[in-house]
Design a protein around this motif. Structure first.
Motif, PDB file in Angstrom:
ATOM      1  N   ASP A 124     -44.534  -3.277 -29.175  1.00  0.00           N
ATOM      2  CA  ASP A 124     -44.261  -4.705 -29.378  1.00  0.00           C
ATOM      3  C   ASP A 124     -42.924  -4.931 -30.079  1.00  0.00           C
ATOM      4  O   ASP A 124     -42.776  -5.862 -30.885  1.00  0.00           O
ATOM      5  CB  ASP A 124     -45.384  -5.357 -30.192  1.00  0.00           C
ATOM      6  CG  ASP A 124     -46.711  -5.309 -29.466  1.00  0.00           C
ATOM      7  OD1 ASP A 124     -46.717  -5.500 -28.242  1.00  0.00           O
ATOM      8  OD2 ASP A 124     -47.740  -5.048 -30.114  1.00  0.00           O
ATOM      9  N   ASN A 125     -41.955  -4.051 -29.791  1.00  0.00           N
ATOM     10  CA  ASN A 125     -40.608  -4.153 -30.369  1.00  0.00           C
ATOM     11  C   ASN A 125     -40.617  -4.098 -31.900  1.00  0.00           C
ATOM     12  O   ASN A 125     -39.815  -4.743 -32.572  1.00  0.00           O
ATOM     13  CB  ASN A 125     -39.913  -5.440 -29.905  1.00  0.00           C
ATOM     14  CG  ASN A 125     -39.686  -5.459 -28.405  1.00  0.00           C
ATOM     15  OD1 ASN A 125     -39.411  -4.426 -27.802  1.00  0.00           O
ATOM     16  ND2 ASN A 125     -39.807  -6.628 -27.801  1.00  0.00           N
ATOM     17  N   ARG A 126     -41.546  -3.340 -32.436  1.00  0.00           N
ATOM     18  CA  ARG A 126     -41.639  -3.170 -33.881  1.00  0.00           C
ATOM     19  C   ARG A 126     -41.207  -1.769 -34.268  1.00  0.00           C
ATOM     20  O   ARG A 126     -41.403  -0.810 -33.515  1.00  0.00           O
ATOM     21  CB  ARG A 126     -43.070  -3.403 -34.380  1.00  0.00           C
ATOM     22  CG  ARG A 126     -43.512  -4.856 -34.404  1.00  0.00           C
ATOM     23  CD  ARG A 126     -44.963  -4.944 -34.822  1.00  0.00           C
ATOM     24  NE  ARG A 126     -45.417  -6.305 -34.970  1.00  0.00           N
ATOM     25  CZ  ARG A 126     -45.504  -6.955 -36.136  1.00  0.00           C
ATOM     26  NH1 ARG A 126     -45.146  -6.332 -37.246  1.00  0.00           N
ATOM     27  NH2 ARG A 126     -45.931  -8.191 -36.201  1.00  0.00           N
ATOM     28  N   ALA A 127     -40.652  -1.644 -35.464  1.00  0.00           N
ATOM     29  CA  ALA A 127     -40.312  -0.333 -35.983  1.00  0.00           C
ATOM     30  C   ALA A 127     -41.569   0.344 -36.532  1.00  0.00           C
ATOM     31  O   ALA A 127     -42.578  -0.314 -36.836  1.00  0.00           O
ATOM     32  CB  ALA A 127     -39.267  -0.466 -37.091  1.00  0.00           C
ATOM     33  N   VAL A 128     -41.508   1.647 -36.646  1.00  0.00           N
ATOM     34  CA  VAL A 128     -42.645   2.402 -37.173  1.00  0.00           C
ATOM     35  C   VAL A 128     -42.863   1.999 -38.628  1.00  0.00           C
ATOM     36  O   VAL A 128     -41.931   1.987 -39.439  1.00  0.00           O
ATOM     37  CB  VAL A 128     -42.377   3.912 -37.056  1.00  0.00           C
ATOM     38  CG1 VAL A 128     -43.518   4.701 -37.671  1.00  0.00           C
ATOM     39  CG2 VAL A 128     -42.183   4.302 -35.600  1.00  0.00           C
ATOM     40  N   GLY A 129     -44.101   1.649 -38.947  1.00  0.00           N
ATOM     41  CA  GLY A 129     -44.428   1.229 -40.301  1.00  0.00           C
ATOM     42  C   GLY A 129     -44.361  -0.267 -40.522  1.00  0.00           C
ATOM     43  O   GLY A 129     -44.753  -0.750 -41.589  1.00  0.00           O
ATOM     44  N   ASP A 130     -43.890  -1.029 -39.526  1.00  0.00           N
ATOM     45  CA  ASP A 130     -43.818  -2.485 -39.650  1.00  0.00           C
ATOM     46  C   ASP A 130     -45.173  -3.060 -39.250  1.00  0.00           C
ATOM     47  O   ASP A 130     -45.452  -3.286 -38.076  1.00  0.00           O
ATOM     48  CB  ASP A 130     -42.699  -3.029 -38.753  1.00  0.00           C
ATOM     49  CG  ASP A 130     -42.534  -4.535 -38.888  1.00  0.00           C
ATOM     50  OD1 ASP A 130     -43.117  -5.111 -39.826  1.00  0.00           O
ATOM     51  OD2 ASP A 130     -41.831  -5.134 -38.047  1.00  0.00           O
ATOM     52  N   TRP A 131     -46.019  -3.304 -40.220  1.00  0.00           N
ATOM     53  CA  TRP A 131     -47.399  -3.716 -39.934  1.00  0.00           C
ATOM     54  C   TRP A 131     -47.683  -5.163 -40.320  1.00  0.00           C
ATOM     55  O   TRP A 131     -48.715  -5.725 -39.937  1.00  0.00           O
ATOM     56  CB  TRP A 131     -48.379  -2.825 -40.702  1.00  0.00           C
ATOM     57  CG  TRP A 131     -48.203  -2.880 -42.196  1.00  0.00           C
ATOM     58  CD1 TRP A 131     -47.380  -2.114 -42.947  1.00  0.00           C
ATOM     59  CD2 TRP A 131     -48.866  -3.774 -43.096  1.00  0.00           C
ATOM     60  NE1 TRP A 131     -47.475  -2.465 -44.272  1.00  0.00           N
ATOM     61  CE2 TRP A 131     -48.397  -3.483 -44.400  1.00  0.00           C
ATOM     62  CE3 TRP A 131     -49.808  -4.788 -42.938  1.00  0.00           C
ATOM     63  CZ2 TRP A 131     -48.825  -4.173 -45.518  1.00  0.00           C
ATOM     64  CZ3 TRP A 131     -50.247  -5.474 -44.071  1.00  0.00           C
ATOM     65  CH2 TRP A 131     -49.752  -5.170 -45.343  1.00  0.00           C
ATOM     66  N   LYS A 132     -46.797  -5.808 -41.044  1.00  0.00           N
ATOM     67  CA  LYS A 132     -47.077  -7.151 -41.514  1.00  0.00           C
ATOM     68  C   LYS A 132     -46.988  -8.157 -40.363  1.00  0.00           C
ATOM     69  O   LYS A 132     -46.225  -7.994 -39.429  1.00  0.00           O
ATOM     70  CB  LYS A 132     -46.089  -7.540 -42.621  1.00  0.00           C
ATOM     71  CG  LYS A 132     -46.260  -6.732 -43.897  1.00  0.00           C
ATOM     72  CD  LYS A 132     -45.327  -7.229 -44.988  1.00  0.00           C
ATOM     73  CE  LYS A 132     -45.530  -6.430 -46.271  1.00  0.00           C
ATOM     74  NZ  LYS A 132     -44.626  -6.906 -47.362  1.00  0.00           N
TER      75      LYS A 132
END
Length: 240
Positions: free
Chosen positions: A70-78
């Protein structure tokens, strides 16, 4: 009188006469021409290039091939949404989940015959087979439309595309799919689709209803083709 060359005391006459002059002497061996600076290094570089092994690419991992980031970086969970938007998303999710569970219960009651008894009662002219046939068409369409809505909901939420203006679509989409499946069932039963129902099993009715509901857009497009065939297509407006 010419004087003869007298050999040195330590030389014999043959040795003295056979001596070759030192200057201008020719030799059978020739020296190699001097190499240009950098020529040897270029040759060695070409040899190293030919002997160089191809770089091995890293083996594909499950994370890179089968997980949608979903175009998120690793660890970006918020969450990207604020609290008010998250509350509205939960309302949509609860609604779609409730419709899904109620449809499963309605299918169970229809399979048991309870739905026919509840709606028809003591009707003597009603046929329970036909009632169950169209009930499975309708409920299968609702289930297909609900599953499509569930899939659409979590996709738009994860990609940051959710908006509250789509709520009307999420509310009525399952029932629109159920109505389309019911109409497709009637068209199949009448033979207008060019197909005949050769199976009288409930699984066939449910499967056709589910497909019609999940792909409701294509089902409605097919009905548009039938309407154009029966009633004729509307004349297109002249081009300017």
């Amino acid at each position: 009188m010419s004087k003869e060359h007298s050999p040195l005391p330590h030389e014999s006459p043959s040795t003295a006469t056979d001596r070759e002059p030192e200057l201008g002497a020719s030799s059978d061996t020739q020296e190699e021409p001097p190499q240009m600076p950098g020529a040897a290094s270029s040759v060695e570089a070409d040899a190293m290039k030919n002997d160089k092994k191809p770089e091995s690419k890293p083996a594909p991992t499950v994370f890179s091939e089968h997980i949608n980031t979903d175009n998120r970086a690793v660890g970006d969970w918020k969450s990207k949404y604020d609290e008010s938007a998250r509350c509205e998303i939960r309302v949509d999710a609860i609604y779609v989940g409730v419709v899904f569970l109620l449809t499963l219960l309605a299918l169970l009651f229809t399979w048991r015959g309870s739905t026919y008894s509840f709606f028809v009662g003591s009707c003597t002219t009603c046929a329970p087979e036909k009632f169950n046939q169209y009930a499975f068409f309708f409920l299968g369409g609702i289930l297909g439309g609900t599953m499509f809505g569930l899939k659409y909901l979590y996709q738009v939420v994860a990609r940051g595309l959710w908006n509250i203006d789509r709520r009307l679509w999420r509310i009525f989409s399952p029932f629109l799919s159920g109505g389309a499946a019911l109409a497709i069932g009637g068209l199949l039963d009448s033979g207008l689709l060019g197909l005949s129902i050769k199976s009288s099993t409930t699984s066939f009715y449910f499967s056709m209803g589910f497909i019609s509901g999940y792909f409701a857009d294509k089902a409605l497009g097919k009905m548009q083709e039938i309407a154009d065939t029966v009633f004729g297509s509307s004349p297109s407006s002249p081009k300017k």
